[in-house]
Design an enzyme around this catalytic site. Structure first.
Site, PDB file in Angstrom:
ATOM      1  N   GLY A 171      42.632  40.585  44.248  1.00  0.00           N
ATOM      2  CA  GLY A 171      42.780  41.102  42.894  1.00  0.00           C
ATOM      3  C   GLY A 171      43.150  40.036  41.890  1.00  0.00           C
ATOM      4  O   GLY A 171      42.815  40.127  40.728  1.00  0.00           O
ATOM      5  N   ASP A 197      54.590  43.804  55.073  1.00  0.00           N
ATOM      6  CA  ASP A 197      53.147  44.104  55.091  1.00  0.00           C
ATOM      7  C   ASP A 197      52.477  43.479  56.305  1.00  0.00           C
ATOM      8  O   ASP A 197      51.419  42.872  56.193  1.00  0.00           O
ATOM      9  CB  ASP A 197      52.506  43.626  53.785  1.00  0.00           C
ATOM     10  N   LEU A 220      36.249  31.805  50.574  1.00  0.00           N
ATOM     11  CA  LEU A 220      36.640  32.409  51.858  1.00  0.00           C
ATOM     12  C   LEU A 220      36.921  33.889  51.687  1.00  0.00           C
ATOM     13  O   LEU A 220      36.783  34.679  52.610  1.00  0.00           O
ATOM     14  CB  LEU A 220      37.910  31.745  52.390  1.00  0.00           C
ATOM     15  N   GLY A 221      37.357  34.243  50.520  1.00  0.00           N
ATOM     16  CA  GLY A 221      37.708  35.639  50.286  1.00  0.00           C
ATOM     17  C   GLY A 221      38.137  35.806  48.855  1.00  0.00           C
ATOM     18  O   GLY A 221      38.258  34.844  48.095  1.00  0.00           O
ATOM     19  N   ARG A 222      38.314  37.059  48.511  1.00  0.00           N
ATOM     20  CA  ARG A 222      38.654  37.356  47.139  1.00  0.00           C
ATOM     21  C   ARG A 222      39.726  38.412  47.096  1.00  0.00           C
ATOM     22  O   ARG A 222      39.779  39.291  47.952  1.00  0.00           O
ATOM     23  CB  ARG A 222      37.421  37.942  46.447  1.00  0.00           C
TER      24      ARG A 222
END
Ligand SMILES: *[C@@H]1O[C@H](CO)[C@@H](O)[C@H](O)[C@H]1NC(C)=O
Ligand SMILES: *[C@@H]1O[C@H](CO)[C@@H](O)[C@H](O)[C@H]1NC(C)=O
Ligand SMILES: *[C@@H]1O[C@H](CO)[C@@H](O)[C@H](O)[C@H]1NC(C)=O
Ligand SMILES: *[C@@H]1O[C@H](CO)[C@@H](O)[C@H](O)[C@H]1NC(C)=O
Ligand SMILES: *[C@@H]1O[C@H](CO)[C@@H](O)[C@H](O)[C@H]1NC(C)=O
Ligand SMILES: *[C@@H]1O[C@H](CO)[C@@H](O)[C@H](O)[C@H]1NC(C)=O
Length: 934
Positions: free
Chosen positions: A596, A715, A592-594
């Protein structure tokens, strides 16, 4: 009676006849004197004889001295005479000494051209309003000329003609406050007779010409030039060894005070107040026995020396405020020196602690050590100072795209923590010192190195493997901006972003609790490609590893490090095998995503229920990070709310560190707000946006006030707001969440974390965070919902790059506001406009500069909920269902969780029994707060 009159008349006649016949004064001079007298409004003040015709006498008239029958002097100082001078004044051919000062003479000054015997001309303190071009011609005997305080040629100003050069006897030239304009004439420097040159308060500009080198002037006053003022270096003054008084104040002279100023052994009075002078005060100046020394209002740096001057002042400079500066400061000042004191840095590098104050381009760690020099594209020219080697905590140096020349000092190889040195696009030359891995040296775009075989080695071997350049694959769901991610580019744009975000600097405060191992440095992360909003992410790195430990991806969370007791919530543990199964052994197609520290996979349970699985890369998470991993679980399990993305479980087996979240099918708000076009999505309707805003407000309200402890998210931004299938929003990414120590009112000083564009100014500047920093970010999100614009976008015109600043400018005008509304919104109805105004007002309120002026999140909920209800009454939020039964198998647990959607889950605390009065969690809470020491 008649006889007396007659006698009087006869006497008068006699006297005049006598005069005509026996006059000795030159008739030409007499005519000029008569015209002079006739022109004056108040000639009676001269007490000249009525109808007199022999000024030279004997007896000579008052104020007149003759030589033979020619007028030699006119001395009328301070008589208050009003009127012009005759235009043929220069026909007084024997005039040598003229004292007209301190009167009210006005009109055009006549030419003095040809007065070859004129030695002294005092015309100062009058009201002459113009001076002819030929005034100075042939004044070969001139010694003193004073024209001060006359409004000469006021509109255009005037310049000294070269003809003045022929006045080779000139010693005193004083032309203060008389509209002298242009540059300081070069020939004045060549006039060896000149002792006194006083040109204060004119309109001079430009530099002190080189012809002044070795000039024997005793007094040079160039102070207080209006307009641009004089500029450039003052080096040449140190060669003018007869100087006793040097006034340069009120100009824009720049550069350093030359060391050779000590050669001016006669100097008594030096004034450089209010210039742009920089650098250290030379010891030679401090040692001078001056009567008066004024150094105020410049950018002098470094230690305040022991001055020998009797009367010395040096306010408003950038001194260390100490007799000795910290070694780091001295090292940085030497660095500045070699780069010729770039003005932006000079203005902000002030004081004795680079980690405490506005030191542009530097970042520090928690131990008050400079770790990053971040000055790409900063117009730096000059060379690199070996002194930088003294900043031994440095990890990153970004100096790409400047005009730096010379070689890299070999001392820099001793920087043992340095992992990145970017000097790309400069004029670096050989030799290159031998750096050792794992340093990554970026030297592309240095033409002087091109032919060198040497650079291959540091550049290509063992370079990219280390920490700083994770060249990340993109989020699967977007392909649009991915190829932006070349390491140097984001860092360069960082500088840009920062400048528009007003976030010039970072305070990292010393705290007593430093002994805790934890995140020790602040690094600026390159743009995270998985963040569709293209923001720069600030991450916290573990200094001992030198590796970045977080980078959030969609639905992912970042590690907040610190020492917490191990969580014992056994029910949350999910076996890795289960997760392997549901993600088809972490198949790439399920990505789905990456981020760090890991990849987020979609998982599908037997019954089709979807989950999000974040797997950390074993290389990134060290065994030491186990505590941190578990602390995140602790935090996440404390905050449960229908508008906060929930942690469902985790795995710890061998090297595997996995977190499991509920799956949010519609992904991040940022995708739908900023990238819907390229992904062929429907734009979000106003109704949906309102719902999202309210959901986020509720989630944040819970976090701030309703949870058992007050948490600060730190955040909040659209890429951390995830959407369900029916576009309800949940806040995610609790990696930076901080507990506020004293309830919501307390503030805690932290390392800066968050995302530029959303950071509240007081947080960015002081590092002090309260819940009001989240409120600020929420206001920014509202602006984004209104405009469809990202918080920061350097592709937009300057004035609108930083959304908050721009929005504040337009929000008070209804027309401008309507024009700014996201064009994807189809707004026609009056009621829509009304709610738009309301939201715009709320956005402004939330982003008030002063945190105290921002509302609480509960206020935002109260403002937003009636707007949403206009569209659709909300479902009841009453049920106190705690939502997740962690004793159930994963699929049932997720099901149960999903079914409880729509119910307020704010009661949940894993250790507490249902419905009990919220209590402050023990153990965990104490140790959590102690990390930040308040
Ligand atoms: C001053 O202005 C007058 C006209 O007002 C002009 O004729 C004269 O040349 C100017 N003087 C100088 C030195 O430029
Ligand atoms: C020249 O100027 C100096 C300083 O202002 C002054 O002391 C001196 O008397 C002046 N000389 C003449 C002849 O006016
Ligand atoms: C000043 O003097 C130098 C040498 O004495 C000469 O070369 C230069 O041309 C002169 N400059 C002017 C403006 O008179
Ligand atoms: C000025 O002083 C320095 C020492 O401070 C000396 O080396 C130099 O020769 C001097 N310059 C002149 C022009 O006298
Ligand atoms: C300044 O004075 C101190 C002592 O008074 C002396 O040690 C030092 O060398 C002097 N420096 C210069 C540049 O003259
Ligand atoms: C590069 O790193 C590898 C292992 O990390 C090491 O074996 C090799 O010697 C290094 N090469 C150089 C040139 O330092």
């Amino acid at each position: 009676m008649e006889a007396v009159q007659l006698m009087g008349f006869a006497l008068t006649l006699f006297i005049s006849l006598f005069s005509v016949v026996y006059s000795v004064t030159d008739p030409n001079d007499l005519a000029i004197i008569n015209e002079f007298k006739k022109g004056l409004e108040n000639s009676e003040l001269l007490e000249w004889p009525v109808n007199g015709d022999d000024p030279c006498g004997p007896p000579a008239w008052p104020h007149i001295i003759c030589t033979g029958n020619k007028i030699q002097q006119i001395q009328v100082m301070g008589l208050g005479l009003k009127g012009p001078l005759p235009q043929n004044f220069n026909k007084l051919s024997k005039l040598t000494n003229l004292g007209l000062q301190k009167n009210k003479f006005s009109g055009k000054l006549p030419s003095f051209g040809g007065l070859s015997e004129l030695r002294y001309a005092f015309l100062d303190f009058n009201m002459f309003d113009s001076i002819p071009l030929d005034f100075f011609n042939g004044l070969v005997s001139l010694e003193v000329l004073a024209l001060d305080d006359n409004p000469l040629n006021a509109t255009t100003g005037w310049g000294l003609p070269n003809e003045l050069q022929s006045s080779a006897q000139l010693t005193n030239l004083t032309l203060m406050n008389c509209n002298l304009a242009g540059s300081l004439p070069e020939f004045l420097g060549n006039m060896s007779s000149l002792d006194v040159l006083l040109l204060s308060k004119n309109r001079l500009s430009g530099t002190i010409p080189g012809t002044f080198k070795d000039s024997e002037l005793k007094m040079l006053w160039l102070n207080d030039q209006s307009g641009d003022g004089m500029s450039g270096s003052i080096d040449v003054v140190s060669t003018m060894r007869s100087l006793t008084s040097l006034w340069l104040h009120g100009n824009h002279f720049s550069g350093k005070i030359p060391k050779e100023i000590g050669n001016l052994t006669y100097l008594q009075d030096l004034n450089v107040n209010s210039n742009d002078l920089v650098g250290l005060i030379p010891e030679s100046l401090a040692n001078m026995s001056l009567g008066h020394l004024d150094l105020n209002n410049n950018h002098f740096m470094g230690p305040i020396p022991n001055f020998k001057a009797i009367n010395v002042s040096y306010q408003s400079n950038s001194f260390c405020q100490a007799k000795i500066c910290a070694p780091e400061v001295m090292a940085l000042l030497e660095f500045l020196d070699e780069l010729n004191y770039p003005s932006k840095l000079v203005e902000s590098w002030s004081g004795d602690n680079p980690c405490d104050g506005p030191w542009w381009g530097l970042s520090c760690d928690i131990n008050q050590k400079v770790i990053v020099i971040n000055l790409p594209k900063s117009n730096l020219s000059g060379t690199l100072s070996p002194s930088i080697a003294k900043l031994d905590s440095l990890t990153h140096i970004y100096l790409g795209s400047n005009n730096i020349s010379g070689s890299i000092p070999s001392s820099w190889t001793s920087l043992k923590h340095l992992v990145l040195l970017d000097l790309s696009n400069n004029h670096i030359s050989l030799p290159l010192p031998e750096f050792t891995p794992p340093l990554k040296l970026v030297l592309s775009g240095n033409s002087l190195l091109n032919s060198s075989p040497l650079i291959a080695s540091p550049l290509q071997k063992n370079s990219t493997s280390t920490s700083v350049s994770p060249s990340l694959p993109t989020n699967k769901s977007s392909s649009s901006k991915s190829n932006l991610v070349i390491f140097v580019v984001p860092i360069a744009s960082f500088a840009l972003l920062v400048s528009f975000a007003m976030l010039l600097y970072v305070y990292v405060r010393k705290r007593s609790m430093d002994r805790h191992k934890g995140p020790t440095s602040l690094v600026v992360h390159p743009r995270d490609p998985s963040d569709l909003d293209r923001m720069v992410k600030i991450a916290i790195s573990d200094e001992t590893k030198g590796s970045l430990s977080i980078l959030t991806g969609r639905g992912s969370s970042s590690i907040h490090s610190g020492k917490y007791p191990v969580m014992e919530a056994g029910n949350l543990v999910i076996s890795v095998q289960v997760l392997r199964d549901v993600t088809k052994n972490f198949a790439p197609e399920n990505e789905l995503g990456r981020g760090g520290f890991g990849v987020v996979y979609k998982g599908e349970l037997d019954d089709g229920t979807k989950i999000a699985v974040k797997r950390m890369e074993s290389g990134v998470i060290s065994s030491k990070a186990l505590d941190e991993f578990q602390s995140e679980i602790s935090v996440l399990s404390k905050v449960r709310h229908r508008n906060l993305v929930s942690l469902l479980g985790y795995s710890v087996e061998g090297n595997e560190r996995i977190l499991v979240y509920e799956h949010m099918p519609q992904g991040a708000l940022s995708t739908h707000l900023f990238n819907w076009k390229s992904l062929n999505l429907e734009p979000l309707s106003w109704k949906r946006r309102l719902n999202i805003a309210l959901d986020v407000a509720r989630g944040m309200e819970y976090l701030h006030t309703l949870a058992h402890q007050c948490f600060i998210h730190r955040d909040l931004k659209p890429s951390n707001i995830l959407l369900t299938d029916d576009f309800r929003a949940k806040v995610s990414d609790f990696g930076l969440v901080k507990p506020a120590p004293n309830g919501e009112k307390g503030s805690v000083v932290t390392k800066l974390a968050g995302t530029f564009g959303y950071l509240a100014p007081e947080y960015a500047v002081t590092g002090k965070i309260t819940t009001k920093a989240d409120v600020f970010s929420f206001g920014v999100v509202l602006m984004e919902l209104l405009t469809g614009w990202m918080a920061l976008d350097d592709d937009r015109p300057n004035e609108s790059q930083y959304l908050v600043a721009w929005f504040w400018n337009i929000k008070s005008s209804k027309e401008k506001l309507i024009a700014a509304i996201d064009p994807a919104l189809d707004v026609k109805q009056e009621s829509t406009f009304e709610s738009i105004y309301t939201v715009a007002e709320l956005a402004g309120h939330c982003t008030a500069r002063e945190p105290g002026q921002r509302p609480d999140m509960s206020h935002a909920v109260n403002v937003l909920s009636p707007l949403v209800e206009k569209w659709k009454p909300l479902e009841e939020d009453s049920d106190d269902d705690c939502g997740i039964d962690y004793s159930l198998p994963l699929n049932q647990m997720v099901k149960g969780w999903q079914e409880s959607e729509g119910k307020d889950l704010s009661c949940v605390d894993l250790e507490d029994t249902k419905g009990s009065i919220p209590s402050r969690p023990t153990g965990f809470a104490e140790s959590f707060t102690s990390v930040d020491g308040r």
